[in-house]
Design a protein around this motif. Structure first.
Motif, PDB file in Angstrom:
ATOM      1  N   GLU A 152       7.395  -5.737  -4.456  1.00 12.47           N
ATOM      2  CA  GLU A 152       6.602  -5.237  -3.334  1.00 12.47           C
ATOM      3  C   GLU A 152       7.197  -3.857  -2.852  1.00 12.47           C
ATOM      4  N   ASP A 153       8.656  -3.636  -3.255  1.00 16.22           N
ATOM      5  CA  ASP A 153       9.485  -2.351  -2.901  1.00 16.22           C
ATOM      6  C   ASP A 153       8.575  -1.305  -4.188  1.00 16.22           C
ATOM      7  N   LEU A 182       5.181  -0.247  -3.047  1.00 12.90           N
ATOM      8  CA  LEU A 182       5.242   0.629  -1.808  1.00 12.90           C
ATOM      9  C   LEU A 182       5.482   1.990  -2.424  1.00 12.90           C
ATOM     10  N   ARG A 203       2.790   3.650  -4.410  1.00 11.81           N
ATOM     11  CA  ARG A 203       1.600   4.072  -3.717  1.00 11.81           C
ATOM     12  C   ARG A 203       2.053   5.295  -3.035  1.00 11.81           C
ATOM     13  N   GLN A 204       3.232   5.473  -2.477  1.00 10.99           N
ATOM     14  CA  GLN A 204       3.791   6.865  -1.432  1.00 10.99           C
ATOM     15  C   GLN A 204       3.742   7.826  -2.603  1.00 10.99           C
TER      16      GLN A 204
END
Length: 69
Positions: free
Chosen positions: A17-18, A21, A24-25
Motif C-alpha cells: 500500500e505504501d 501511495l 500515485r503521488q
C-alpha cells in the motif's frame, strides 16, 4: 548523524500500500509539473505556498479559496 560516534539503525517495513501511495503521488506530481500547474494550493490562510502564489502571480478565477481580496 552519529550520536556519541554511533549511528542509529532502524528497520522500516514497506508495505505494498505504501508503494502504491507513493507511486500515485509521484505520478500526480509529475503530471502537474508537466502541465505547469504550480498555482494551485490548499487555500489555508497560514500556508506559506498559498501566500507566495497569491502575492506573486495573477490568479485566473479563484484558484486559491480564501485569497486576499
Amino acid at each position: 548523524e552519529p550520536v556519541d560516534g554511533r549511528y542509529h539503525k532502524e528497520k522500516i517495513v514497506i508495505y505494498p500500500e505504501d508503494v502504491s501511495l507513493v507511486t500515485r503521488q509521484l505520478t500526480e506530481t509529475y503530471h502537474k509539473i508537466m502541465a505547469h500547474d504550480f498555482a494551485t494550493g490548499c487555500g489555508k490562510p497560514d500556508c506559506d505556498w498559498c501566500h507566495f502564489v497569491r502575492s506573486n502571480f495573477k490568479q485566473p478565477g479563484k484558484i486559491l479559496e480564501g485569497g486576499e481580496e
